[in-house]
Scaffold this active site. Structure first.
Site, mmCIF file in Angstrom:
data_model
loop_
_atom_site.group_PDB
_atom_site.id
_atom_site.type_symbol
_atom_site.label_atom_id
_atom_site.label_comp_id
_atom_site.label_asym_id
_atom_site.label_seq_id
_atom_site.Cartn_x
_atom_site.Cartn_y
_atom_site.Cartn_z
ATOM 1 N N SER A 157 0.809 -1.222 0.000
ATOM 2 C CA SER A 157 0.000 0.000 0.000
ATOM 3 C C SER A 157 0.838 1.267 0.000
ATOM 4 O O SER A 157 0.341 2.352 -0.259
ATOM 5 C CB SER A 157 -0.940 0.007 1.218
ATOM 6 N N ARG A 158 2.145 1.118 0.266
ATOM 7 C CA ARG A 158 3.023 2.292 0.299
ATOM 8 C C ARG A 158 4.478 1.853 0.140
ATOM 9 O O ARG A 158 4.793 0.664 0.124
ATOM 10 C CB ARG A 158 2.860 3.067 1.612
ATOM 11 N N ILE B 42 8.283 0.847 -0.722
ATOM 12 C CA ILE B 42 8.959 0.025 -1.724
ATOM 13 C C ILE B 42 7.987 -0.955 -2.371
ATOM 14 O O ILE B 42 8.037 -1.175 -3.590
ATOM 15 C CB ILE B 42 10.137 -0.732 -1.080
ATOM 16 N N GLY B 43 7.094 -1.535 -1.588
ATOM 17 C CA GLY B 43 6.127 -2.468 -2.152
ATOM 18 C C GLY B 43 5.287 -1.830 -3.231
ATOM 19 O O GLY B 43 5.073 -2.420 -4.306
ATOM 20 N N LYS C 124 -2.414 -4.440 5.193
ATOM 21 C CA LYS C 124 -3.391 -4.250 6.266
ATOM 22 C C LYS C 124 -4.234 -2.989 6.113
ATOM 23 O O LYS C 124 -5.358 -2.923 6.592
ATOM 24 C CB LYS C 124 -2.678 -4.170 7.625
ATOM 25 N N TYR D 88 15.357 -7.441 16.273
ATOM 26 C CA TYR D 88 15.079 -7.036 14.887
ATOM 27 C C TYR D 88 15.954 -7.794 13.907
ATOM 28 O O TYR D 88 15.482 -8.285 12.881
ATOM 29 C CB TYR D 88 15.283 -5.533 14.713
ATOM 30 N N LYS E 269 14.653 -10.126 10.940
ATOM 31 C CA LYS E 269 14.945 -9.771 9.545
ATOM 32 C C LYS E 269 15.768 -10.864 8.874
ATOM 33 O O LYS E 269 15.535 -11.206 7.711
ATOM 34 C CB LYS E 269 15.687 -8.437 9.499
#
Length: 417
Positions: free
Chosen positions: A19-20, A22-23, A42, A168, A172
């Site tokens: 929805s925003r 890099i994707g 989401k 993290y 990752k």
């Protein structure tokens, strides 16, 4: 920039977190070829701080020439992913490419990372990637040139990338280990690779981590979209690779990278996980001046009230005002080691502000731990918090948004120190 060739026309991409950022950039690049894009994210209703929803992204994809299928998907929810996969196959006839882009980040140390945050990162980054891949693989195996692309880093085992944000990094790297394992498991059937940026990429998430001023040190998401496009143009035999965006684009004939910069010509902030010499990377960050959120750390204290640290706090005291307090609203405590150790605090929450030696008589909002010499350099503008953070010289516990606000005060004090 890498030109579209039409190779993705009619192919179906399933992109998590599209929805925003890099994707969405990858989705728009594919849409220019006439691709079908499943937006699995989401955000169905506008977020108060983050731009875009699955529906606004769908509108942009269709305006760019593609077909869009917006699906409300939390990658922690197996049923939602399964339904989105089924809808994709029903709508477009199959799935050709999966991009595992959805990710959560929290850059805090072990003692300051709640298990709720640990579970969030593990379930979105590692488990979400594994689960989405598992559900898409049966259809990707049927594609003439099926691809999985995880937006995750090379598996750099340098401890510098673990010590400040262990949870993290574990989460990752879970995405990267999916590449390592699945590429071998499905070799000859599906191309499975990872893509990671050489520099910081300007996204809403990056602004949350580094503040609005970080954008000048970043490239636009378009560079990652172009690199992803180059990967999707390769055959199934191109698999098991941990690709760096700039390196791949150079191999594809791109030489002008200023076109990807938010501020062409400005020095760029190196991304996490790519260094071989952490101190050299930290020096670059000092020179470039970005400001990510900080980490947690230990506490230590002793009492010395003379010298450069005391002089620095005197200068800070002279710069305090009711306006500074109003714009900040936080209490900062510093645990300094080295040649001039001691515990100090800055009260930017009450009246016109104050400084003091020793622990704050109450609860501080932010606790900072660093060497006294580095503290003086940081407030004098000779060391950027980013440099201190990346080299492990600065550790912070508490309210991270207030930590970022203190950076602005440092900038104001630079001329006085």
């Amino acid at each position: 920039m890498l030109q579209n060739t039409g190779k993705l026309a009619g192919r179906t991409l399933f992109i998590t977190g599209a929805s925003r950022g890099i994707g969405k950039a990858i989705a728009l690049k594919a849409a220019k070829d006439g691709a079908n894009v499943v937006i699995a994210a989401k955000t169905a209703q506008a977020h108060p701080k983050l731009p875009g929803t699955i529906y606004t992204a769908a509108e942009e994809i269709e305006a760019a020439g593609g077909k869009a299928l917006p699906c409300v998907v939390d990658v922690r929810n197996e049923q939602q992913i399964s339904e989105a996969v089924e809808n994709a196959v029903k709508t477009f006839g199959g799935i050709d490419i999966l991009i595992n882009n959805a990710s959560a980040i929290n850059l805090t140390g072990t003692l300051d990372t709640s298990m709720k945050k640990v579970d969030l990162m593990m379930n979105i980054n590692a488990r979400g990637t594994y689960l989405t891949s598992k559900l898409c693989i049966p259809y990707l195996k049927k594609s003439k040139n099926g691809h999985i692309l995880n937006l995750s880093p090379p598996l750099n085992m340098n401890p510098i990338w673990f010590k400040n944000h262990c949870a993290y990094t574990m989460a990752k790297y879970g995405m990267s280990m999916c590449v390592l394992g699945m590429a071998e498991e499905f070799r000859g059937e599906i191309a499975i690779n990872a893509l990671w940026p050489k520099t910081a990429i300007h996204t809403a998430a990056m602004e949350m981590l580094g503040g609005s001023d970080v954008s000048r040190q970043c490239r636009k998401p378009d560079i990652m979209a172009d690199a992803a496009y180059a990967i999707f143009s390769k055959p199934k035999s191109f698999t098991g690779n941990f690709v760096i965006d700039e390196e791949l684009l150079k191999e594809n004939g791109i030489s002008d990278f200023d076109v990807y910069a938010v501020d062409p010509g400005h020095p760029l902030l190196p991304d996490f996980f790519l260094d071989e010499e952490p101190e050299e990377l930290a020096k670059k960050m000092q020179d470039y001046g970005a400001t990510p959120k900080f980490q947690s750390g230990k506490e230590q204290a002793s009492a010395v009230t003379e010298g450069p640290v005391a002089e620095t706090f005197k200068a800070i005291e002279g710069a305090l005002s009711a306006d500074v307090v109003k714009s900040t609203g936080g209490i900062y405590q510093f645990e300094l080691s080295g040649d001039h150790p001691g515990t100090w605090y800055i009260d930017l929450k009450n009246e016109s502000g104050s400084i003091g030696h020793g622990s704050f008589p109450g609860k501080a909002d932010v606790l900072m731990n660093m060497n006294s010499d580095d503290f003086v350099k940081m407030f004098a503008g000779q060391m950027k918090p980013t440099m201190a953070f990346m080299s492990g010289k600065l550790k912070i516990k508490g309210d991270m948004s207030l930590a970022i606000k203190l950076e602005k005060l440092m900038t104001q004090l630079k001329a006085k120190l």
